[in-house]
Design a protein around this motif. Sequence first.
Motif, mmCIF file in Angstrom:
data_model
loop_
_atom_site.group_PDB
_atom_site.id
_atom_site.type_symbol
_atom_site.label_atom_id
_atom_site.label_comp_id
_atom_site.label_asym_id
_atom_site.label_seq_id
_atom_site.Cartn_x
_atom_site.Cartn_y
_atom_site.Cartn_z
ATOM 1 N N ALA A 105 0.816 -1.211 0.000
ATOM 2 C CA ALA A 105 0.000 0.000 0.000
ATOM 3 C C ALA A 105 0.852 1.266 0.000
ATOM 4 N N CYS A 106 2.045 1.179 0.532
ATOM 5 C CA CYS A 106 2.902 2.369 0.627
ATOM 6 C C CYS A 106 3.218 2.888 -0.771
ATOM 7 N N PRO A 107 2.888 4.146 -1.071
ATOM 8 C CA PRO A 107 3.051 4.668 -2.437
ATOM 9 C C PRO A 107 4.475 5.083 -2.786
ATOM 10 N N ALA A 108 5.419 4.813 -1.911
ATOM 11 C CA ALA A 108 6.812 5.207 -2.164
ATOM 12 C C ALA A 108 7.384 4.472 -3.373
ATOM 13 N N HIS A 109 8.514 4.967 -3.855
ATOM 14 C CA HIS A 109 9.265 4.318 -4.933
ATOM 15 C C HIS A 109 10.077 3.184 -4.294
ATOM 16 N N TRP A 110 9.713 1.938 -4.577
ATOM 17 C CA TRP A 110 10.379 0.788 -3.975
ATOM 18 C C TRP A 110 11.495 0.277 -4.889
ATOM 19 N N VAL A 111 12.639 0.045 -4.265
ATOM 20 C CA VAL A 111 13.794 -0.486 -4.990
ATOM 21 C C VAL A 111 14.367 -1.664 -4.173
ATOM 22 N N ASN A 112 13.714 -2.868 -4.283
ATOM 23 C CA ASN A 112 12.683 -3.248 -5.253
ATOM 24 C C ASN A 112 11.354 -3.523 -4.542
ATOM 25 N N SER A 113 10.312 -3.851 -5.306
ATOM 26 C CA SER A 113 8.972 -3.977 -4.754
ATOM 27 C C SER A 113 8.705 -5.347 -4.137
ATOM 28 N N TRP A 114 7.604 -5.409 -3.407
ATOM 29 C CA TRP A 114 7.143 -6.681 -2.843
ATOM 30 C C TRP A 114 6.883 -7.700 -3.941
ATOM 31 N N ALA A 116 8.300 -7.935 -6.855
ATOM 32 C CA ALA A 116 9.579 -8.430 -7.374
ATOM 33 C C ALA A 116 10.200 -9.430 -6.400
ATOM 34 N N TYR A 117 10.100 -9.138 -5.117
ATOM 35 C CA TYR A 117 10.627 -10.043 -4.078
ATOM 36 C C TYR A 117 9.915 -11.383 -4.127
ATOM 37 N N GLU A 118 8.599 -11.361 -4.255
ATOM 38 C CA GLU A 118 7.824 -12.599 -4.301
ATOM 39 C C GLU A 118 8.154 -13.406 -5.554
ATOM 40 N N PHE A 119 8.302 -12.724 -6.680
ATOM 41 C CA PHE A 119 8.603 -13.434 -7.923
ATOM 42 C C PHE A 119 9.971 -14.099 -7.851
ATOM 43 N N HIS A 120 10.926 -13.432 -7.209
ATOM 44 C CA HIS A 120 12.283 -13.981 -7.115
ATOM 45 C C HIS A 120 12.293 -15.321 -6.377
ATOM 46 N N LYS A 121 11.373 -15.519 -5.464
ATOM 47 C CA LYS A 121 11.361 -16.758 -4.678
ATOM 48 C C LYS A 121 10.994 -17.965 -5.536
ATOM 49 N N ASP A 122 10.368 -17.719 -6.672
ATOM 50 C CA ASP A 122 9.984 -18.808 -7.571
ATOM 51 C C ASP A 122 10.970 -18.874 -8.732
ATOM 52 N N LYS A 123 12.172 -19.354 -8.448
ATOM 53 C CA LYS A 123 13.254 -19.337 -9.431
ATOM 54 C C LYS A 123 12.927 -20.127 -10.711
ATOM 55 N N PRO A 124 12.211 -21.252 -10.637
ATOM 56 C CA PRO A 124 11.862 -21.924 -11.891
ATOM 57 C C PRO A 124 11.055 -21.032 -12.832
ATOM 58 N N LEU A 125 10.137 -20.239 -12.276
ATOM 59 C CA LEU A 125 9.372 -19.312 -13.108
ATOM 60 C C LEU A 125 10.264 -18.220 -13.669
ATOM 61 N N GLN A 126 11.270 -17.805 -12.891
ATOM 62 C CA GLN A 126 12.222 -16.798 -13.360
ATOM 63 C C GLN A 126 12.930 -17.288 -14.621
ATOM 64 N N MET A 253 10.223 -7.071 -12.833
ATOM 65 C CA MET A 253 9.750 -5.953 -11.994
ATOM 66 C C MET A 253 10.858 -5.396 -11.105
ATOM 67 N N LEU A 254 12.093 -5.396 -11.609
ATOM 68 C CA LEU A 254 13.251 -4.995 -10.821
ATOM 69 C C LEU A 254 13.744 -3.605 -11.215
ATOM 70 N N GLN A 255 13.801 -2.701 -10.241
ATOM 71 C CA GLN A 255 14.415 -1.401 -10.459
ATOM 72 C C GLN A 255 15.935 -1.521 -10.495
ATOM 73 N N TRP A 256 16.414 -2.508 -9.752
ATOM 74 C CA TRP A 256 17.853 -2.770 -9.776
ATOM 75 C C TRP A 256 18.076 -4.244 -9.490
ATOM 76 N N THR A 257 19.161 -4.794 -10.082
ATOM 77 C CA THR A 257 19.395 -6.223 -9.938
ATOM 78 C C THR A 257 20.825 -6.560 -10.350
ATOM 79 N N ALA A 258 21.280 -7.734 -9.946
ATOM 80 C CA ALA A 258 22.521 -8.309 -10.462
ATOM 81 C C ALA A 258 22.140 -9.566 -11.229
ATOM 82 N N ILE A 259 22.535 -9.617 -12.486
ATOM 83 C CA ILE A 259 22.224 -10.750 -13.352
ATOM 84 C C ILE A 259 23.494 -11.561 -13.571
#
Length: 301
Positions: A105-114, A116-126, A253-259
């Motif tokens: 709900a927080c309208p701030a600029h998230w780096v990174n968002s909830w 993106a965090y949730e999606f990262h946990k599902d590495k096969p989908l990534q 959905m990543l504002q910043w990341t290491a690939i």
Amino acid sequence: MNILILGDAKDAHAAHLHFALTKAGATVEYLNTRLFPTQLQLSWHPHTQKGCLQLPSGQRLDLEDIKSVYWRSFNGVSIPEFGDSFQQDIAFHDANSTVRSLFQACPAHWVNSWQAYEFHKDKPLQLSLAQQLGVTIPATVISNNPQVITEFTKSYEKVIFKPVYGGSHARLVTEYHLEYERMRNALRFSPVTLQEYIPGTNIRSYVIGESVYSAEIRTAAVDFRDDSQAQLIPVELPAEIKQQCLAIAKAFMLQWTAIDWRHQPTGEYVFLEANPSPMFLYFEQQTGFPITEALIQLLIS
């Protein structure tokens, strides 16, 4: 401007960014969710979309006054023990639901968002999404079926294995791991990710907004994180791979990341994974890339 760092001062990366942002003129506070609900207070009114944080220091921040949040580490909530397991579970889930709701709900600029965090946990989908973008990925199987795993390992000269969720480094599969009874017993507890071993060099690319900084990681280790003596050599990626970096960040959905990539002797780049909260201090020190400055600009602009 008010900027929050999700985490605490015990984390070197969080402390480094706190110092750098403060020096740049921002008002910076740590948001340590392990202090909720004992020392940190959260409130939200869904009918007005208004909310606030009361930090352990006593400072109150309305959600609308928070410009940005840097996601360094999320360690859940901490509920005091009070002897009733049923009520303990209710309290834990209530606290978690409150934190999850407020993060979204927080309208701030998230780096990174909830999200993106949730999606990262599902590495096969990534991996699957990366392939749909036209990115090359290793031959991969996620399974707890001994027969499937045995057949997969026979299909390639070398195979590595690692946890599906993460948390441990990649290792080469050996005959010891494939001993049937041992494997069957292990797979009763959890599935595993197996991938074709990709020969070549390790490349790490940091994506910050529209900028891409890459370096070759020279090491003989299967997983470069096992080698404290690994060399970092700045490299210029081909334009196509740079575009893939930006496409991956956007799709994930990543504002910043290491690939992480493997650069094969054939010249092909093979995608391994994208991290939503990577460590960067050593990388920055060794390469001279302005990662801290880029992060500051991303958070204050």
